[in-house]
Write an enzyme that holds these catalytic residues in place. Sequence first.
Site, PDB file in Angstrom:
ATOM      1  N   SER A 133       0.867  -1.182   0.000  1.00  0.00           N
ATOM      2  CA  SER A 133       0.000   0.000   0.000  1.00  0.00           C
ATOM      3  C   SER A 133       0.900   1.228   0.000  1.00  0.00           C
ATOM      4  CB  SER A 133      -0.878   0.007   1.252  1.00  0.00           C
ATOM      5  OG  SER A 133      -1.516   1.259   1.439  1.00  0.00           O
ATOM      6  N   TYR A 146      -2.765  -1.005  10.931  1.00  0.00           N
ATOM      7  CA  TYR A 146      -2.720  -1.346   9.500  1.00  0.00           C
ATOM      8  C   TYR A 146      -1.391  -0.908   8.888  1.00  0.00           C
ATOM      9  CZ  TYR A 146      -3.705  -1.140   4.506  1.00  0.00           C
ATOM     10  OH  TYR A 146      -3.635  -1.285   3.139  1.00  0.00           O
TER      11      TYR A 146
END
Length: 281
Positions: A133, A146
Amino acid sequence: MPKTVFITGTSSGIGKFTTIYFAQQGWNVAATMRNPSQDQNFREFPNIKVYFLDVTDNNSIQTAIASAIQDFGQIDVLVNNAGYGVDGVFEAMTDEIIAKQFNTNVFGLMRITQAIIPHLRQQGGGTIIQIASMGGRITFPLYSIYHSSKWAVEGFSEALHYELEPFNIKIKIVEPGVIKTEFYENNRAIVRDDLPMYQPLVDTTQRVSQEAGRKGEPPELVAQAIFKAAIDRSYKMRYCVGQPAPILLMLRKLLPDNWFFSIIKRIYNLPSGSKTVTPQK
């Protein structure tokens, strides 16, 4: 002979569209998911086979890889896509929530990577694509758990490439920006809490995050980037795709910490600078 790609987390979002895109390019696809009996996405594609796989279960990983090799002859590319996001105030996180996030996003990815290496090494090479990401190199408020899982994926993958390069095994890292998928819905675990002192931050951040998710770019864009990484014969490692990933990652590299943090605070309408907060029990 068509090449074969093995993809995790294909029931929805990026994984689903990546499976379809590879199949449309003539590849054989081993599509894995936790509930293959519920699959309705791939029945029109004869070159897609669906397998049960739970990234937290090593037996299912070994079985799925062995079955795909038996069905297709070999695996040329692994796409580690399975994952989900936890967001919320860190003070409210439990050990169980943190462990589950890492067991899926990090340890699951490591299990599958480790399981596929002997096959790729014995056949003379291949490619491992880790879906990280932009949040593996930059951070946003309320995503501490996360982000830490995606930063772990980035560090693990970058270090691993030194070990695998002599065996002609390439490591690729795809870093999506804001993509319109179930990440902002079903694949997102929001930690609720009874800590009212954080509520203004939570309310502001959630509004910005949800609005960004609604305006996100299509997952097909990421599928195309993954395919590009799969066929790229170079040792280029990182592929960022989807706004605002390219510009934010560039700014993170060029700007001092405080300047970059100010940009993020402005995006989320957060106050800059320190202020005295009344101690609360």
